[in-house]
Each structure stands twice: as C-alpha cells, then as structure tokens.
Design a protein around this motif. Structure first.
Motif, mmCIF file in Angstrom:
data_model
loop_
_atom_site.group_PDB
_atom_site.id
_atom_site.type_symbol
_atom_site.label_atom_id
_atom_site.label_comp_id
_atom_site.label_asym_id
_atom_site.label_seq_id
_atom_site.Cartn_x
_atom_site.Cartn_y
_atom_site.Cartn_z
ATOM 1 N N LEU A 45 0.840 -1.214 0.000
ATOM 2 C CA LEU A 45 0.000 0.000 0.000
ATOM 3 C C LEU A 45 0.866 1.252 0.000
ATOM 4 N N GLY A 46 1.903 1.247 0.846
ATOM 5 C CA GLY A 46 2.788 2.408 0.951
ATOM 6 C C GLY A 46 3.513 2.660 -0.361
ATOM 7 N N LEU A 47 3.966 1.601 -0.973
ATOM 8 C CA LEU A 47 4.698 1.756 -2.230
ATOM 9 C C LEU A 47 3.797 2.335 -3.322
ATOM 10 N N ARG A 48 2.522 1.929 -3.326
ATOM 11 C CA ARG A 48 1.598 2.487 -4.308
ATOM 12 C C ARG A 48 1.499 4.009 -4.159
ATOM 13 N N VAL A 49 1.424 4.465 -2.911
ATOM 14 C CA VAL A 49 1.307 5.911 -2.687
ATOM 15 C C VAL A 49 2.597 6.606 -3.127
ATOM 16 N N ILE A 50 3.735 6.018 -2.738
ATOM 17 C CA ILE A 50 5.031 6.593 -3.121
ATOM 18 C C ILE A 50 5.123 6.695 -4.649
ATOM 19 N N ARG A 51 4.650 5.653 -5.338
ATOM 20 C CA ARG A 51 4.695 5.670 -6.811
ATOM 21 C C ARG A 51 3.779 6.738 -7.389
ATOM 22 N N LYS A 52 2.611 6.924 -6.755
ATOM 23 C CA LYS A 52 1.675 7.943 -7.252
ATOM 24 C C LYS A 52 2.294 9.332 -7.129
ATOM 25 N N VAL A 53 2.858 9.607 -5.944
ATOM 26 C CA VAL A 53 3.471 10.930 -5.738
ATOM 27 C C VAL A 53 4.631 11.088 -6.726
ATOM 28 N N SER A 54 5.455 10.048 -6.837
ATOM 29 C CA SER A 54 6.619 10.119 -7.732
ATOM 30 C C SER A 54 6.180 10.399 -9.166
ATOM 31 N N GLU A 55 5.080 9.781 -9.573
ATOM 32 C CA GLU A 55 4.644 9.931 -10.961
ATOM 33 C C GLU A 55 4.171 11.363 -11.240
ATOM 34 N N ILE A 56 3.490 11.956 -10.263
ATOM 35 C CA ILE A 56 3.073 13.357 -10.439
ATOM 36 C C ILE A 56 4.311 14.239 -10.557
ATOM 37 N N VAL A 57 5.275 13.975 -9.684
ATOM 38 C CA VAL A 57 6.520 14.755 -9.702
ATOM 39 C C VAL A 57 7.224 14.573 -11.054
ATOM 40 N N ARG A 58 7.302 13.334 -11.499
ATOM 41 C CA ARG A 58 7.986 13.020 -12.764
ATOM 42 C C ARG A 58 7.314 13.744 -13.927
ATOM 43 N N GLN A 59 5.983 13.674 -13.978
ATOM 44 C CA GLN A 59 5.272 14.326 -15.082
ATOM 45 C C GLN A 59 5.540 15.831 -15.104
ATOM 46 N N GLU A 60 5.513 16.446 -13.948
ATOM 47 C CA GLU A 60 5.708 17.905 -13.904
ATOM 48 C C GLU A 60 7.152 18.283 -14.183
ATOM 49 N N ILE A 172 15.681 31.983 -14.694
ATOM 50 C CA ILE A 172 14.581 31.402 -15.495
ATOM 51 C C ILE A 172 14.378 29.932 -15.110
ATOM 52 N N SER A 173 15.490 29.197 -14.984
ATOM 53 C CA SER A 173 15.382 27.782 -14.598
ATOM 54 C C SER A 173 14.695 27.647 -13.240
ATOM 55 N N TYR A 174 15.058 28.532 -12.337
ATOM 56 C CA TYR A 174 14.481 28.522 -10.989
ATOM 57 C C TYR A 174 12.966 28.747 -11.057
ATOM 58 N N LEU A 175 12.558 29.731 -11.858
ATOM 59 C CA LEU A 175 11.123 30.030 -11.946
ATOM 60 C C LEU A 175 10.337 28.881 -12.572
ATOM 61 N N LYS A 176 10.972 28.189 -13.531
ATOM 62 C CA LYS A 176 10.299 27.025 -14.136
ATOM 63 C C LYS A 176 10.063 25.950 -13.080
ATOM 64 N N MET A 177 11.068 25.721 -12.263
ATOM 65 C CA MET A 177 10.928 24.715 -11.206
ATOM 66 C C MET A 177 9.875 25.162 -10.205
ATOM 67 N N ARG A 178 9.886 26.443 -9.900
ATOM 68 C CA ARG A 178 8.923 26.982 -8.942
ATOM 69 C C ARG A 178 7.498 26.723 -9.436
ATOM 70 N N ASP A 179 7.261 27.003 -10.720
ATOM 71 C CA ASP A 179 5.934 26.740 -11.289
ATOM 72 C C ASP A 179 5.591 25.253 -11.198
ATOM 73 N N ALA A 180 6.577 24.417 -11.530
ATOM 74 C CA ALA A 180 6.343 22.969 -11.489
ATOM 75 C C ALA A 180 5.961 22.550 -10.066
ATOM 76 N N TYR A 181 6.599 23.153 -9.071
ATOM 77 C CA TYR A 181 6.301 22.801 -7.678
ATOM 78 C C TYR A 181 4.863 23.152 -7.310
ATOM 79 N N PHE A 182 4.413 24.320 -7.792
ATOM 80 C CA PHE A 182 3.022 24.688 -7.515
ATOM 81 C C PHE A 182 2.079 23.634 -8.106
ATOM 82 N N ASN A 183 2.394 23.203 -9.339
ATOM 83 C CA ASN A 183 1.540 22.179 -9.974
ATOM 84 C C ASN A 183 1.567 20.875 -9.174
ATOM 85 N N ILE A 184 2.751 20.483 -8.753
ATOM 86 C CA ILE A 184 2.901 19.198 -8.061
ATOM 87 C C ILE A 184 2.078 19.170 -6.771
#
Ligand code: ATP
Ligand code: MG
Length: 580
Positions: A45-60, A172-184
């Motif tokens: 169960l825990g691994l499923r959650v970890i994978r879900k969070v990881s996948e959102i992070v990966r996509q963003e 610029i790179s920093y701001l891109k990451m910042r936006d990605a973090y908001f999405n995540i």
C-alpha cells in the motif's frame, strides 16, 4: 487488487512510537513497517502511494523540461573533498569505507555527483541550459529521526539540478521549477504555501520552501496579514519599534538568588525587554559562543549558527559552563571572563540605552548597561520574530506565526559548486565560465505523509484521489450470496481490465464491520458497498471517504458510470489552486 490476494495487514491499536497522527495511520494501515530508527520498509500500500506521488513529480519535471537520470547512491569522498563539504556537512553524512579502506558516503544529496557529470559532458554554452533530476533513496543520519517518513534517515527524494550559462538563465530555470512545484503540490491535493527560506549547508542565495500547513509541522512560518510576505522563522525578519529607554549611569546592584532573567527583572522592577540574557553554545568543532538577546526574546539557533559559520550548535551543560569559567544566571557582556569565547549580540541590543545584564559575579547584575558605551561586540540578527511585529516588506502589516511541513525546497546555488569543483564551459567568445546552478528537492515520503496529516479523521486516512493507493473500493457485505458476489466480481473486472482504474476489492469472508473499518482506515476515496438488501432492490451504495454520511443509492446498471463521473469530479477539484 483482491484483498484476499493482497499483503495488507492493518493494526487495531494506536502505535506508541507514533507522535503524530499521520505516522500512526501509516503504521496502522499497513503502509510501512519500521526496520530501525528512521528506516522504514514500504509495504504494497505504501509503495503504491510513493509511486503515485513520484509519478506526479515526474510528469511535472518532464513538462518543465528536466531530464530524468539515476545517479549512484554511493559516492566517493574525493568529490566531497573537492566541494569542501567533506568537512562542512557534519554528522548527518553517512561515511562508509570499502574493502580497500577508501572513503565513500551514502548520498544525502547529489550536488557533487551531478556537477561532476555535467562538467564532463556539457563543455559548451550550446549544451545549456540543462536540468537533470532523479527520484532516489537518500540517507541522512538525522539527529532526531521521528514522525515516520517525515524525518527519516533513509528517505526518497526527488532532486533536480539546473545548469545555466549566466545568472539570468539560472533565474529562469528557478522560476520554471517553482511553477512545477506549484503544480505538483496542487495535484497532490495539499493546502500549501511557498515561503522564504534559509539556505542551510547547501549554500547559495535565493531559496524558497514549500510548506504544507499543519499544526504538527516542524517548521514555523512567519506571515504578514496584509502582504504576501512569508518566511521560515529561520530567516524571517521584522521591524520593531521600541523605545530605546533613557540613558543613565551604569550601576552594579545586588540580585541575591535571582538567576532567571524574569526573576531578576521582577526583583529590579524592570521590563524584560530592557535586559540582555546570555545563551552559551558550542559548535561541531567544540568552539564556544555566547549569544546575548533581549530578556523576552528567543534565540534562533539556525540564525545563530549562520552568524557564527557553525553547522550545529549545542547548548552547554551546567558542568561545561562552569569549566568555561561562566557563572550560570549571572553571565553578562561587561568584563566577560573568558577571552576564548566569541560573543555575538542580537542587533536589537544596539538600540537599548539601559539594560539589565549579569555582572559575572554571584548575586550581582548591572543596570543601565549601554551597548557601545559599556560593552561592544559583533551584532547579528539571531532572534525569533515575535507575533504582531511589523512586516519587513510592506512595512505596515502585522506578522503572525503558523506551522508547516517542509515538503519541497528550491535554491539558487549560483557558482558555489561550479567554482569549488571547476565545473566550466566555453562561452560564445571561447572563454571558460563556471555554470550557474540551481537545485530543487522534494521529499516524496514526506509529501505523502503530509497529505495524511492534513486529511484524516478518527477512523483513518482520507487520501486525495491523485495519490491514493487505490481510487475505488468495492465491498460486498455478504460473501455467501452468489449473485451478489458475481456482480461484484464483474464490476471489479470491468474497472480493472476495461477501464484501467485501480480498485481494492474486499472479497474477504470477513464480517461487514471489519471490512468497512479496515477500508476507512486505509482511506480509499470512493466506496461502492453492495449489501444484500440494496442488491435485491437492484441498487448499490456509493459514498466518498471524506463524507460517509452522504450515501447515494445508485441503480446497479448505472453504478459504474456514476462512479467514473464521481472520480472525474474528484480529479477536477484538484485543479483548483490550493496555495493558501
Ligand atoms: P529539513 O529542514 O526538514 O531537515 P532540509 O532543508 O534538510 O529539510 P533539503 O536538503 O532541502 O531538506 O531536502 C529536500 C527535501 O527533502 C525537503 O524539502 C524534504 O521534503 C525532504 N527531506 C529532507 N530531509 C528529510 C528527512 N530526513 N526525511 C524525509 N524527507 C526529508
Ligand atoms: Mg535537514
């Protein structure tokens, strides 16, 4: 997944080792199991959650143009010596030796390794910008591992590192990451906030933390009631408008048996604000520092460490104080008895004209001490901001404090690592230049657990749908009714195999109460219950974990369609920005 074929073991009892609810629920729900202090196994169960969070992070991350790699977890000491952190990182760094007695570390973070990779390959400005990230297990030998995955010693982190040709590029790179973090964090269903942060041992200039708001958070955040200002207390500043007090002649007075600054001020009938108290610490090298702050202020240890270039400060014990020649309760800045101790005063003390201070003599204090006249030392901002002080940004709003869990951290590193490690590229004019770097971390386990800390009730977890181990549960209440069971089997099959939606199907021959309680504990967002009576009426019962009182009876034939729509609705809700 059929429950009967799963590996889910829930626990009835609250777990003693868990000091916060999310840790307790992770253990009780069978998500994780403890192996050693701060070291956990992720169960299915825990691994499923970890994978879900990881996948959102990966996509963003991918959407923001970062490229996934996987770096080695074990790193040679040479790289850490090159960056200077072999000495600077302190005891959190797990140092290991190979059979040839060579030094290695188990990576707590990967600035050195990634810088080494990029300097090997990206030799020209044409190769820039580049942003490399990974999702990987880290090890930090934390002083106080606690709260389960929140502060583990072994934990999973997403770490990204950007390399640019110049400062503008880095921004610029920093701001891109910042936006990605908001999405995540929005997609993870969290109520969060970004705050100004201290740069810690990683070093650098701008830095922001992403905080999940929670009363049990380890971090304290200072926020303004009228502008956007918010900062970690480790970093927060304020404007204080205090009366300096009237200048008077320095006098030594008797303060028999009055040791705490509160008692002394009460005895002398002075306001605690108009006193200076001493706090004595040693750092990782055993060097001793004495900090003076106003009597009713708190020392901020992180600010104090930064002011003295220390990694870790620990307060002196009574014996150590005595050994250092200091008299507990009477330590003061005038005629300080030990020349080897470095003294730092909070900068507010500079504005006071008449302070009560210890006289370094049993039973005596000075009154009317004045900075610059009676004593003078280096000053720095080393205190905690207090509620209601004035905002340093808008200069009119009032500050208050809230608590948060730091789930992400973004930094502009600048040239710190590229200079130390001679990581350079050829610019347009053929000149060598160091890379401008940024680094960006997210605690995957901490994010998952923070979601529980924000979403739970007395029965258990209430997962946001995007990171739930399963999206839907099917619970047949009568496992002997063949028609009912067949219907559930078919529904399960359709969700899993035709629609590709993850379902936990509680096909166990357990009592209804046990099944429903287990499922509430595990916290799957959508439930379909099929009971004998409603089934006979051609109905099933659908409810959301977050509101069990609101149950809907749906026609059997329309059940799947109804649930699919409900699922989409829950995902839609996550599109709303939850930054608060
Ligand atoms: P903290 O102040 O909580 O110790 P940090 O500043 O050391 O965090 P970073 O080095 O910025 O953390 O690491 C990036 C992210 O990794 C953090 O934002 C956090 O989500 C996660 N993280 C850091 N330390 C731990 C830990 N011991 N256990 C779980 N997650 C962690
Ligand atoms: Mg840390």
């Amino acid at each position: 997944m059929r429950y009967s074929e799963s590996f889910i073991y829930t626990l009835k009892e609250d777990q003693k080792e868990a000091a916060i609810v999310s840790h307790n629920l992770l253990l009780r729900g069978g998500f994780i199991s403890k192996l050693a202090s701060g070291i956990y196994n992720y169960l299915p169960l825990g691994l499923r959650v970890i994978r879900k969070v990881s996948e959102i992070v990966r996509q963003e991350m991918n959407a923001a143009g970062a490229l996934e790699i996987l770096m080695a977890a074990v790193q040679p000491a040479e790289l850490w010596i090159e960056s200077g952190r072999w000495n600077d990182y302190g005891k959190e760094l797990l140092r290991i030796k190979d059979r040839g007695d060579r030094d290695f570390v188990f990576g707590p973070t990967h600035e050195e390794v990634v810088t080494d990779i990029v300097r090997k390959f990206a030799k020209s400005y044409k190769n820039l910008p580049v942003n490399l990230y990974q999702i990987q297990t880290k090890f930090r030998d934390e002083l106080r591992p606690r709260f389960g995955l929140m502060r583990g010693r072994e934990f999973i982190m997403k770490d990204a590192y950007s390399f640019d040709a110049d400062e503008d590029g880095m921004d610029i790179s920093y701001l891109k990451m910042r936006d990605a973090y908001f999405n995540i964090f929005r997609r993870c269903g969290l109520a969060f906030r970004s705050v100004e942060a201290d740069t810690g041992s990683i070093g650098g200039k701008d830095s922001e933390e992403f905080m999940v708001l929670s009363s049990t958070g380890e971090d304290e955040i200072v926020v303004c009631d009228s502008c956007e200002y918010s900062a970690n207390t480790e970093r927060a500043e304020s404007i204080t408008q205090d009366e300096p007090g009237t200048e008077k002649e320095l006098r030594k007075v008797e303060t028999p048996n009055k040791q705490t600054i509160k008692d002394v001020c009460e005895f002398l009938d002075k306001d605690e604000q108009f006193s200076a108290k001493a706090l004595v610490y040693k750092n990782e090298d055993g060097k001793i520092f004495c900090f003076f702050v106003e009597g009713d202020d708190e020392l901020n240890e992180i600010k104090a460490a930064r002011a003295t270039g220390s990694i870790e400060l620990t307060m002196l014990t009574d014996e150590e104080l005595e050994k250092a020649g200091l008299l507990k309760g009477y330590i003061g800045p005038i005629d300080f008895p030990n020349k080897d101790i470095e003294i730092v005063c909070d900068k507010r003390l500079k504005n006071r004209n008449a302070l009560v201070v210890g006289a370094n003599e049993e039973g005596y204090h000075f009154v009317n001490a004045k900075f610059g006249r009676d004593f003078k030392y280096r000053t720095a901002d080393i205190r905690n901001v207090k509620e209601n002080e004035i905002c340093p940004r808008c200069k009119s709003g009032r500050l208050s404090k809230i608590r948060g869990i730091e789930v992400g951290h973004i930094f502009k590193l600048g040239l710190k690592y590229s200079k130390a490690m001679k990581a350079e590229f050829l610019d347009k004019d053929g000149k060598t230049q160091p890379f401008y770097m940024g680094c960006y971390g997210i605690g995957i386990g901490r994010t998952a657990q923070a979601a529980i800390e924000q979403n739970n009730d007395e029965k258990g977890i209430i997962w946001p749908i995007s990171i739930a181990p399963f999206e839907i549960e099917i619970v047949p209440l009568d496992s002997k009714d063949i028609g009912l069971v067949n219907f559930c089997d078919r529904m399960y099959d359709y969700f899993e195999n035709t629609l590709g939606i993850e379902v936990l199907y509680d096909d166990r021959a357990e009592r209804a109460g046990i099944k429903l309680n287990d499922m509430d504990l595990i916290g799957i967002p959508i439930r379909i219950v099929v009971g004998k009576k409603s089934f006979a009426d051609n109905k099933v019962e659908v409810s959301l974990r977050r509101n069990r009182n609101d149950k809907t009876l749906v026609d059997r034939d329309a059940a799947i369609e109804y649930v699919v729509e409900l699922r989409e609705k829950l995902y839609k809700e996550l599109e709303k920005i939850r930054e608060v």
